[in-house]
Design an enzyme around this catalytic site. Structure first.
Site, PDB file in Angstrom:
ATOM      1  N   SER A 171       0.826  -1.204   0.000  1.00  0.00           N
ATOM      2  CA  SER A 171       0.000   0.000   0.000  1.00  0.00           C
ATOM      3  C   SER A 171       0.869   1.266   0.000  1.00  0.00           C
ATOM      4  O   SER A 171       1.607   1.514  -0.947  1.00  0.00           O
ATOM      5  CB  SER A 171      -0.953  -0.036   1.194  1.00  0.00           C
ATOM      6  OG  SER A 171      -1.949   0.947   1.082  1.00  0.00           O
TER       7      SER A 171
ATOM      8  N   ASP B 268      -0.240  -4.327  -3.697  1.00  0.00           N
ATOM      9  CA  ASP B 268      -1.371  -3.389  -3.649  1.00  0.00           C
ATOM     10  C   ASP B 268      -0.912  -1.941  -3.457  1.00  0.00           C
ATOM     11  O   ASP B 268      -1.294  -1.261  -2.491  1.00  0.00           O
ATOM     12  CB  ASP B 268      -2.327  -3.763  -2.518  1.00  0.00           C
ATOM     13  CG  ASP B 268      -3.610  -4.414  -3.061  1.00  0.00           C
ATOM     14  OD1 ASP B 268      -3.717  -4.589  -4.282  1.00  0.00           O
ATOM     15  OD2 ASP B 268      -4.487  -4.743  -2.251  1.00  0.00           O
TER      16      ASP B 268
ATOM     17  N   HIS C  69      -7.744  -5.743   0.108  1.00  0.00           N
ATOM     18  CA  HIS C  69      -6.518  -5.028   0.438  1.00  0.00           C
ATOM     19  C   HIS C  69      -5.780  -5.628   1.637  1.00  0.00           C
ATOM     20  O   HIS C  69      -4.543  -5.659   1.666  1.00  0.00           O
ATOM     21  CB  HIS C  69      -6.848  -3.557   0.707  1.00  0.00           C
ATOM     22  CG  HIS C  69      -5.662  -2.651   0.702  1.00  0.00           C
ATOM     23  ND1 HIS C  69      -4.721  -2.650  -0.304  1.00  0.00           N
ATOM     24  CD2 HIS C  69      -5.250  -1.698   1.596  1.00  0.00           C
ATOM     25  CE1 HIS C  69      -3.793  -1.740  -0.053  1.00  0.00           C
ATOM     26  NE2 HIS C  69      -4.079  -1.155   1.105  1.00  0.00           N
TER      27      HIS C  69
END
EC number: 3.1.1.47
Length: 539
Positions: free
Chosen positions: A304, A330, A392
């Site tokens: 992320s 991600d 996620h």
């Protein structure tokens, strides 16, 4: 090992302040080091002489303060967050022993499925031309929003089990739910401490950094947010992260140089320090670490916002010349700025692994695709893939510890453990292609050649959510069938050899044949020099 040491040059990042205090400050660096352990770990007394071997709690200590921090981060009442953790993961421990000796053996060629689990308690023979003790490749891991040094222990622990030393950072940039910074004895009191003490002149032992919500734009991470992101804050946070990554690298260099005792003496995570084990670094055999980590060919990994930090590391080649390949899970691409010149283009191998929920986020997907294209144009191989049925948090421990939350509320279809397996298998396959042999993980690498799959011509949209839920969850119209079919298909394929178009992984980008061939030639040449994984002692 849990290590927190003061940095050589404390400093601030940006002029952003709250309550008269700089928001982003670099004072200490905090890491958890995951690594392959020697035979005998967990048996008898631990290296510090304690009768019982200890393990770190998954919820960082002090658990009460950390749980309250998660309450602030998630918008829940603090007491409710404490209750949630109390009944779920308050006593959960990471399956790794503290301060165990570093492994000195090569893995066997056999695997436990075919040869039984006892085979793992036997040493393997060194590859031809290699030393008796393996030198372990290094990974530096950067967590995402709401993460910590322990929130990805399943990923980091798996990498360690395949022969990596993994340095997992806990960033102090206001992206974690709560982190505590220990002060050395000469440290100054924080504003928070002085406000809550009867004696303002008393120096605080620590200060608290909670999640920082952007001012007047608290939901800047949401897809389609009309205000966009808080560019000033996110850029400053990336700057702080890169400084912490460099500090973590220097820390492992000191240990690899044979000066681990210096790290132990400066360590603030020991008896008397907040959030510390009473054992600190007692019993660590620092001499066993000398020259045992390959610090010249480091893999940078992030999830992320940590993946965004990874890309920034790759852009700043001069400062991070030791990073030779990268994996991004991600990636949150919004904080990234385009490369300002050709010198900033990524020119090292890159693997991008998306959850299915993030793949449907069109704007973000274009960003990660452009990164792979940029890498390929610079002559380095890159891959982009999606693990189907995932969301996620599937890259982290949260889906393992809270599977029902992931399943019921986020509509995650794939089994959490399987999601981690696919991430690791793809990552190991990637590293086996781009790192010169022999490396310890090559000895136990078994996977299904995930990266051999051909790219999709068109992205399916069966589980694509509505815009207001984009990137947060999946959409299941026939929920029961959606959950049963993937598992049933895997069993049929395994037992009866039935082929199905519904693979667990989608490939979106693969390197051109000539790009991959040129790189594999470079890897082979590096292998022939027999120096890539020789005993490494940092300068």
């Amino acid at each position: 090992m849990d290590i927190e040491i003061p940095v050589a040059s404390p400093r601030t990042f940006s002029h952003i302040k709250r309550h008269g205090q700089h928001l982003l400050q670099l004072k200490t660096v905090l890491v958890a080091v995951y690594y392959p352990s020697a035979f005998g770990s967990g048996v008898g007394k631990d290296p510090g002489g304690y009768v019982k071997w200890s393990r770190e709690t998954w919820l960082p200590r002090p658990r009460l303060k950390t749980a309250q921090g998660y309450g602030l981060f998630s918008g829940l009442a603090q007491w409710l967050a404490v209750l949630w953790f109390l009944v779920s993961t308050w006593f959960t421990k990471i399956p790794a022993f503290r301060n165990a000796d570093l492994a000195t053996h090569w893995p066997v060629l056999q695997d436990s499925k075919t040869s039984g689990w006892k085979i793992k308690n036997q040493p393997g023979s060194p590859p031809e031309g290699q030393s008796e003790e393996p030198v372990f490749p290094l990974i530096i891991f950067s967590h995402g929003m709401g993460g910590s040094r322990t929130a990805y222990s399943s990923l980091c622990g798996e990498f360690a089990s395949y022969g990596f030393v993994v340095v997992a950072l806990e960033h102090r940039d206001g992206t974690g739910p709560r982190t505590l910074i220990n002060h050395p004895t000469e440290g100054f009191a924080s504003a928070e401490h002085e406000k809550n003490t009867n004696d303002p002149g008393v120096k605080a032992r620590f200060e608290t950094v909670d999640y920082i919500f952007p001012k007047d734009n608290p939901m800047d991470t949401s897809p389609g947010n009309p205000q966009g992101i808080d560019g000033e804050l996110r850029t400053a946070q990336l700057g702080l992260r890169l400084a912490e990554i460099d500090e973590a690298y220097q820390l492992i260099n000191v240990i690899n140089r044979g000066d681990g005792l210096d790290i132990a003496q400066r360590n603030l995570r020991k008896a008397g320090g907040v959030g510390a084990s009473s054992r600190g670094l007692e019993g660590v055999n620092w001499s066993g670490w000398k020259g045992r980590v390959n610090v010249k060919q480091v893999t940078m990994v992030g999830h992320s916002f940590g993946a965004a930090a990874t890309v920034e590391v790759l852009r700043q080649k001069e400062d991070f010349h030791w990073v030779k390949q990268a994996i991004i899970y991600d990636i949150w691409g919004a904080p990234l700025k385009p490369a300002s010149n050709l010198e900033q283009h990524i020119n090292v191998p890159l693997l991008a692994v998306n959850s299915e929920a993030f793949t449907y986020w069109e704007e973000n997907f274009k960003t990660v695709t452009s990164l792979c294209e940029e890498t390929s144009e610079c002559g380095a191989p890159s891959w982009l893939m999606t693990v189907r049925g995932t969301v996620h948090i599937s890259h982290s421990d949260f889906c393992i510890l809270y599977p029902h939350v992931a399943s019921i509320f986020l509509k995650m279809v794939l089994k959490p453990e399987r999601a981690i397996d696919l991430n690791i298998n793809a990552s190991l396959e990637f590293l086996a292609r781009v790192i010169a042999k022999p490396a310890p993980f090559h000895r136990s690498l078994r996977n299904g050649q995930i990266l051999e799959q051909q790219p999709l011509e068109k992205l399916p949209t069966k589980l694509k959510p509505d815009e207001e839920r984009m990137a947060r969850r999946l959409k299941l119209e026939h929920e029961m069938r959606g959950r049963v079919n993937p598992k049933l298909r895997r069993r049929l394929k395994k037992v009866g050899g039935i082929h199905s178009d519904d693979n667990e992984v989608w490939m979106h980008f693969v390197p051109a044949d000539e790009v991959l061939e040129r790189w594999e030639t470079r890897v082979a040449e590096a292998e022939d020099t027999n120096g890539s994984f020789g005993r490494q002692v940092s300068d």
